[in-house]
Scaffold this active site. Structure first.
Site, PDB file in Angstrom:
ATOM      1  N   SER A 166      -4.913   8.411 -23.029  1.00 19.60           N
ATOM      2  CA  SER A 166      -4.989   7.009 -22.611  1.00 19.60           C
ATOM      3  C   SER A 166      -3.820   6.658 -21.713  1.00 19.60           C
ATOM      4  O   SER A 166      -2.737   7.255 -21.813  1.00 19.60           O
ATOM      5  CB  SER A 166      -4.944   6.095 -23.840  1.00 19.60           C
ATOM      6  OG  SER A 166      -3.638   6.089 -24.411  1.00 19.60           O
ATOM      7  N   ASP A 167      -4.016   5.694 -20.815  1.00 23.90           N
ATOM      8  CA  ASP A 167      -2.852   5.053 -20.226  1.00 23.90           C
ATOM      9  C   ASP A 167      -2.105   4.375 -21.374  1.00 23.90           C
ATOM     10  O   ASP A 167      -2.673   4.094 -22.435  1.00 23.90           O
ATOM     11  CB  ASP A 167      -3.288   4.038 -19.161  1.00 23.90           C
ATOM     12  CG  ASP A 167      -2.178   3.764 -18.150  1.00 23.90           C
ATOM     13  OD1 ASP A 167      -1.003   4.063 -18.449  1.00 23.90           O
ATOM     14  OD2 ASP A 167      -2.479   3.245 -17.058  1.00 23.90           O
ATOM     15  N   TRP A 168      -0.832   4.135 -21.156  1.00 24.40           N
ATOM     16  CA  TRP A 168       0.025   3.688 -22.265  1.00 24.40           C
ATOM     17  C   TRP A 168      -0.405   2.313 -22.773  1.00 24.40           C
ATOM     18  O   TRP A 168      -0.447   1.347 -22.011  1.00 24.40           O
ATOM     19  CB  TRP A 168       1.470   3.699 -21.796  1.00 24.40           C
ATOM     20  CG  TRP A 168       2.210   4.963 -22.142  1.00 24.40           C
ATOM     21  CD1 TRP A 168       3.454   5.043 -22.705  1.00 24.40           C
ATOM     22  CD2 TRP A 168       1.787   6.327 -21.969  1.00 24.40           C
ATOM     23  NE1 TRP A 168       3.818   6.367 -22.895  1.00 24.40           N
ATOM     24  CE2 TRP A 168       2.812   7.173 -22.456  1.00 24.40           C
ATOM     25  CE3 TRP A 168       0.627   6.919 -21.467  1.00 24.40           C
ATOM     26  CZ2 TRP A 168       2.718   8.558 -22.450  1.00 24.40           C
ATOM     27  CZ3 TRP A 168       0.537   8.309 -21.456  1.00 24.40           C
ATOM     28  CH2 TRP A 168       1.564   9.111 -21.939  1.00 24.40           C
ATOM     29  N   ALA A 195      -3.426   1.605 -23.738  1.00 24.32           N
ATOM     30  CA  ALA A 195      -4.800   1.293 -23.330  1.00 24.32           C
ATOM     31  C   ALA A 195      -5.794   1.477 -24.473  1.00 24.32           C
ATOM     32  O   ALA A 195      -6.856   0.854 -24.470  1.00 24.32           O
ATOM     33  CB  ALA A 195      -5.212   2.166 -22.147  1.00 24.32           C
TER      34      ALA A 195
END
Length: 823
Positions: free
Chosen positions: A224-226, A228
């Site tokens: 995941s993006d941080w 997300a």
């Protein structure tokens, strides 16, 4: 053998450890499982450098030019060398995975993070991205190609629903990811914050499982993006393997509980763990599994490569003749006086703002580079205009350190600070310090001003601050939580001026900023983030411009460096306009009126308006040029090297001319109504001319295109260097359908190649024409369809400068799927 080791390790892990392995143990890493020989996997932000686990200037990194600059080289082989250097840096910092490259598209010039992306064109993006990924992984370090998918703007990026029909989604936004998966086999993909057609990307089962893994055969891990990841069952079912950061995530105990409750099948968890173990095996972090790379490539000189990329990326968009000769390159042997103007010439902006920030050991500004290349007394400098009206982190003239204290006021740790920023996230704290014990941090040291006058000081961050300069308390108060819509901006806070004091050049003063931590419970992970800010004395803007004009009037040539700031181009927000900040346009106009040999260097990661461009002799686009930008600029301005870049994105004369500008959602949705028509495709459809076309760029020699031979598979082009010096040419091949039964752009980039030749020499290159260049995504059939017909093949210097054309007639293949009418 590697897969056998993965399966053996998987068979030894219980459910709780499986679930724990899929969530970050801290900001940057996954937990180790020593009982199966698994070491902790460490990730780090990129893409211009490897920051490592410490977000601090006291752990320096090589800083390469921005991704827009790398794309401007139009050279995947150079991108591969850049990737190898970053792998070398990652290994030095014990990093296994680089959170890069960013291959989202320049859909609109207002995108605030465009400097971190490559291009408006999916083919160019895919080629440069493939080179980058291959290079990083040549060094045995993983990549996470991001942000999958359609993270093309920053406004409401955590929640926006980007509504895109299947043709543009496939032909534009997914295309670079597909090309990189095919050509470079990345070991990771990062899922974006946003939704696509109603589904959050971390939960997007169709795009992540069916398209990415199924159709394309991707066998790496998806992270995941941080911050997300938001749904335990939704994310694991949607194909998300790793939720970052930690220690609080939607996986771990929550995921194990979901399996026991029957909400998630353990086999789905096994698939995710298998992907993480495969990554560990590839990077050499799993016992019994041979790493992909056992002997890294030969070491690269980071400074030399940063300088080479910068000069190869500079795009010369204008170079008018004066006295019968183009102004550039400047004849250094005949230069008696050169005026260098602009605040960014002295304090260069070498990279964009946000999570991509790294801290180089040194920065060569234009003033440094030209001073080193020219004899004494040739170069004069004046500020002229300052683009920033905000304070920046304490830097030049400051000698600082951090002192950590507990609630009783006792010192529990110290750390040096090369600059005024403190960014300690997760476990990145000075030795002996814990978040539980830490109560306050004092940034203290000395400041030796380089200018006399009224200096401004300030803070950035949340919590209580006491600011003291030369024994005088300038501020003692509390900065409350920001109401910024973007969590990134809210977390960092906004710069705030706290007071001013008169200081004398050369006389040191004591400085101190005591920050008492803001102990809020709603932060996703423990962090200490604040800045000690400074601003030099402000002078009358008209007076500064007058000084610059006077310097220019007496010079053989004037070089004006104009720039954007971190409040213009950065992660977390989009741009509102394309204007240069401050009085920089006024400066250029005034200098051009005083000196006909005025050269403007644009220090910006993406397009800006240049209303004076026809009034100056030359315009050189320098992007964010990395740590060696000033040295590279001297190479190019003085003719030691030629500017090698070509535009990777269309450069508008004015924002009002740009055909696609919408980046702000309405009721949570952003509709990509333009469909297939972004970038030059949209300019062609609108019938308007930009300031400079896609692919445009001048060198220091001239080229004649002598022949073009085409087959359905390739275009063979021969060119001749007709100038007086060795040069490099980027041969671009565009396809233009002569009649269409389906809606398509008027033309599109199908391939490109760089050639080099000496004066009078010929060079020949064969440029592959991929089958996909003749296909469209058929929405009715849900498949790629070949479009037969007559195509004009154009060998060009830029989109707007075709040199040779040939006709290619393609017949329908008996068994090939054909595009549906009106597709």
């Amino acid at each position: 053998m590697r897969e056998e080791a993965v399966e053996a390790a998987l068979g030894k892990i219980g459910l709780d450890d499986k679930a724990r392995l899929l969530g970050g143990q801290d900001m940057w890493s996954l937990p180790a499982l020593p009982e199966i020989g698994l070491r902790s996997l460490v990730m780090s932000d990129g893409p211009v450098g490897v920051r490592g686990v410490r977000w601090s200037a006291d752990d320096p990194s090589v800083a390469l030019p921005s991704p827009t600059a790398l794309a401007a080289t139009w050279d995947p082989r150079l991108a591969r060398r850049a990737g190898r250097l970053l792998a070398q840096e990652a290994r030095r910092k014990d990093v296994h995975v680089l959170l890069a490259p960013t291959v989202n598209l320049h859909r609109s010039p207002l995108g605030g993070r465009h400097f971190e992306c490559y291009s408006e064109d999916p083919h160019l993006t895919g080629e440069i991205g493939s080179g980058y990924v291959n290079g990083v992984q040549d060094g045995g370090v993983g990549t996470t190609v991001k942000h999958f998918v359609a993270n093309d703007a920053e406004t409401d990026r955590f929640t926006v629903d980007n509504v895109i029909t299947s043709r543009p989604l496939r032909e534009l936004y997914l295309a670079p990811f597909e090309a990189i998966v095919k050509n470079a086999h990345p070991w990771g993909i990062m899922a974006a914050y946003n939704r696509v057609n109603g589904v959050t990307m971390t939960e997007h089962r169709y795009l992540q499982n069916e398209v990415l893994r199924g159709e394309w055969g991707f066998d790496g891990f998806i992270v995941s993006d941080w911050m997300a990841a938001r749904s335990t069952a939704g994310d694991i079912a949607g194909g998300l393997d790793v939720a970052m950061p930690g220690p609080v995530t939607v996986y771990g105990e929550a995921l194990a509980g979901a399996v026991r409750a029957g909400e998630v099948d353990e086999s789905v968890v096994d698939d995710a763990v298998r992907n993480v173990l495969r990554l560990a095996a590839r990077v050499g972090a799993l016992d019994g599994a041979p790493p992909v790379v056992t002997a890294p490539p030969e070491p690269l000189d980071g400074q030399a490569l940063a300088r080479e990329v910068a000069r190869r990326a500079f795009v010369l968009v204008r170079n008018e003749a004066r006295d019968g000769q183009p102004v550039l390159p400047l004849a250094s042997a005949r230069l008696r006086k050169l005026a260098l103007l602009g605040a960014a010439a002295r304090d260069a902006r070498v990279l964009g703002g946000g999570s991509a920030t790294v801290f180089p050991e040194r920065v060569v500004a234009p003033l440094d580079g030209l001073a080193a290349a020219l004899p004494d007394a040739v170069l004069t400098y004046a500020v002229g205009a300052d683009p920033s009206e905000e304070l920046g982190p304490a830097g030049t003239g400051f000698t600082l350190g951090a002192v950590c204290r507990d609630a009783a006021g006792d010192v529990i740790g110290t750390r040096s600070l090369p600059g005024g920023q403190v960014q300690w996230i997760g476990g990145d704290l000075p030795d002996g310090v814990t978040h539980d014990a830490l109560h306050s941090v004092e940034v203290r040291g000395t400041f030796v001003p380089r200018e006399s006058g009224e200096h401004a000081f300030g803070t950035r961050g949340l919590g209580a601050f006491t600011l003291t300069v030369a024994g005088e308390v300038l501020y003692d108060g509390v900065q409350p939580l920001s109401d910024a819509a973007d969590p990134f901006e809210a977390f960092f806070g906004a710069p705030a001026e706290r007071g001013r004091i008169r200081l004398t050049a050369g006389e040191p003063v004591e400085v101190s900023l005591v920050h008492t931590l803001d102990r809020r419970d709603d932060v996703p992970l423990p962090a200490v983030m604040f800045s000690f800010l400074h601003g030099a004395p402000r002078r009358d803007p008209d007076e500064l411009i007058a000084e610059a004009v006077e310097a220019a009037r007496g010079a053989d040539a004037a070089v004006v460096v104009v720039a954007t700031t971190e409040r213009v181009e950065s992660e977390g927000f989009d741009r509102e306009d394309l204007r240069l900040p401050g009085r920089q346009d006024d400066l250029v106009r005034a200098v051009a009126a005083a000196n006909p040999n005025t050269v403007v260097v644009v220090n910006a990661g993406s397009p800006v308006e240049m209303p004076w461009r026809e009034d100056v002799a030359a315009v050189l686009l320098g992007w964010f040029p990395g740590q060696e930008g000033g040295a590279a600029l001297a190479d190019v301005l003085l003719g030691a090297e030629e500017p090698g870049g070509r535009l990777p994105t269309t450069w508008p004369a004015a924002l009002a001319d740009a055909p696609v500008t919408e980046v702000v959602p309405t009721d949570g949705e952003l509709h990509y109504r333009e469909g297939l028509f972004v970038g030059y495709r949209a300019w062609d459809r609108a019938g308007t001319a930009p300031a400079y076309a896609f692919g445009h760029g001048l060198g220091y020699t001239t080229w004649e295109y002598e022949s073009l031979e085409v087959t359905p598979a390739a275009a063979k082009v021969r060119v001749r260097n007709t100038g007086a010096r060795t040069g490099r040419e980027v041969v671009q091949v565009y396809l233009a359908p002569q009649a269409d039964t389906v809606e398509r752009p008027a033309r599109w980039l199908a391939g490109f190649a760089s050639v080099e030749a000496g004066p009078g020499e010929c060079a020949e290159t064969e440029i592959a024409l991929p089958a996909r260049a003749f296909e469209i995504w058929d929405e009715e059939a849900g498949a790629w369809s070949f479009v037969p017909g007559v195509y004009e093949v154009r060998a060009s210097r830029s989109l707007a400068d075709p040199r040779l054309t040939a006709t290619l007639e393609l017949q329908p293949a008996p068994d090939a799927p054909q595009a549906s009418p009106g597709a």
